[in-house]
Design a protein around this motif. Sequence first.
Motif, short mmCIF file in Angstrom:
data_model
loop_
_atom_site.label_atom_id
_atom_site.label_comp_id
_atom_site.label_asym_id
_atom_site.label_seq_id
_atom_site.Cartn_x
_atom_site.Cartn_y
_atom_site.Cartn_z
N ILE A 25 70.71 11.16 -83.87
CA ILE A 25 70.66 12.62 -83.70
C ILE A 25 69.71 12.98 -82.56
N HIS A 26 68.53 12.37 -82.57
CA HIS A 26 67.53 12.64 -81.54
C HIS A 26 68.07 12.30 -80.16
N SER A 27 68.67 11.12 -80.04
CA SER A 27 69.20 10.66 -78.76
C SER A 27 70.29 11.60 -78.25
N SER A 28 71.20 12.00 -79.14
CA SER A 28 72.30 12.88 -78.76
C SER A 28 71.79 14.24 -78.30
N TRP A 33 70.72 18.00 -74.01
CA TRP A 33 69.80 18.97 -73.41
C TRP A 33 69.58 18.67 -71.94
N LEU A 34 69.34 17.39 -71.63
CA LEU A 34 69.14 17.01 -70.24
C LEU A 34 70.40 17.23 -69.42
N LEU A 35 71.53 16.96 -70.03
CA LEU A 35 72.81 17.08 -69.33
C LEU A 35 73.12 18.52 -68.95
N TYR A 36 72.87 19.44 -69.88
CA TYR A 36 73.29 20.82 -69.66
C TYR A 36 72.17 21.78 -69.30
N ARG A 37 70.91 21.35 -69.51
CA ARG A 37 69.81 22.27 -69.23
C ARG A 37 68.74 21.66 -68.32
N PHE A 198 65.49 7.53 -74.90
CA PHE A 198 66.04 8.61 -75.72
C PHE A 198 66.16 8.20 -77.18
N TRP A 199 66.30 6.90 -77.43
CA TRP A 199 66.54 6.41 -78.79
C TRP A 199 65.26 6.28 -79.59
N ARG A 200 64.23 5.72 -78.99
CA ARG A 200 63.02 5.38 -79.74
C ARG A 200 61.91 6.42 -79.66
N ALA A 201 61.89 7.20 -78.59
CA ALA A 201 60.70 8.01 -78.34
C ALA A 201 60.89 9.49 -78.65
N PRO A 202 59.85 10.15 -79.19
CA PRO A 202 59.85 11.62 -79.20
C PRO A 202 59.69 12.07 -77.75
N ILE A 203 60.79 12.38 -77.10
CA ILE A 203 60.79 12.47 -75.63
C ILE A 203 59.87 13.55 -75.11
N PHE A 204 59.67 14.62 -75.87
CA PHE A 204 58.80 15.68 -75.39
C PHE A 204 57.32 15.28 -75.48
N ILE A 205 57.06 14.19 -76.19
CA ILE A 205 55.70 13.64 -76.20
C ILE A 205 55.55 12.64 -75.06
N MET A 206 56.60 11.83 -74.85
CA MET A 206 56.54 10.76 -73.86
C MET A 206 56.63 11.28 -72.42
N ALA A 214 62.51 15.59 -62.75
CA ALA A 214 63.03 14.55 -61.85
C ALA A 214 64.37 14.00 -62.30
N ALA A 215 64.90 14.49 -63.43
CA ALA A 215 66.16 13.97 -63.97
C ALA A 215 67.34 14.41 -63.12
N ARG A 216 68.27 13.49 -62.91
CA ARG A 216 69.50 13.75 -62.16
C ARG A 216 70.67 13.25 -62.98
N CYS A 217 71.78 14.00 -62.97
CA CYS A 217 72.96 13.67 -63.76
C CYS A 217 74.10 13.29 -62.84
N LEU A 218 74.70 12.12 -63.06
CA LEU A 218 75.80 11.63 -62.24
C LEU A 218 77.07 11.53 -63.10
#
Length: 261
Positions: A25-28, A33-37, A198-206, A214-218
Amino acid sequence: MSTKEILKRIQKLVPSTWLYQLQDIHSSLIFRWLLYRGTEPAALSEKSALVFSPHQDDETFGCGGAIALKRECGIPVAVVFLTDGQGSHGSDSPIKHEIVQIRKQEALKALDILGVDASKIHFLDKPDGTLPDLQPGQRSETVEQIVQLIKLYSPEEVYVPHRKDCHKDHEATYELVKEAIAKAGVKVELLQYPIWLFWRAPIFIMLKLQDMAAARCLSITSVQNKKSNAIASYCSQLEGLPSGFVKRFLSPYEIFFKVSQ
């Protein structure tokens, strides 16, 4: 207590089936969020690429689509595997002695599907799980090997696992490659691909806001089947990975984090 220590405690306290569901769920959610926002769309560049992968499968999971797109356009791509991949199966596994060769053959098959010639694939064969703990001499040797490969291919782009990828070999690969680039004295575009982040980490902490920016979507829609088939080549690995983890990499998009130079 560090974030990694907190994660380890959670993993010990939560039953694995529940943990996998939470991680899925977290990963998805983070990926969407990164993909669309949180990302800027990226067009495929025509720059030659050198991909560094700690283990045989990370390159296909993380940037298999980008590799396939570049090769379809005739853009040079070479791939370097840092470890021998022996640590993927426990000491009780019936294939523990054969796993190194099995993973090499799987890598050659996967990259053939993605369009990379075997002559452009390199195996440094460092012991799996040891990259952060290399002795000074071994570390210097590894950095020098990477320097020579950078000079050999003169890539315009270099792909590495994310520097906070929640796996010690992945994070060490980033540091080794970054050091080698500096030592080689070249100017390249450095792109990080997330595997476990995305799988293991609370990403907003990491990740900090500048990391997210810096994220880019291809979009890899046109080569999605190629990437799926390449992933399927890693038979020895897929049986031990959570299905939700694998599913994320079957998406028609890949996300990369550009490193400021």
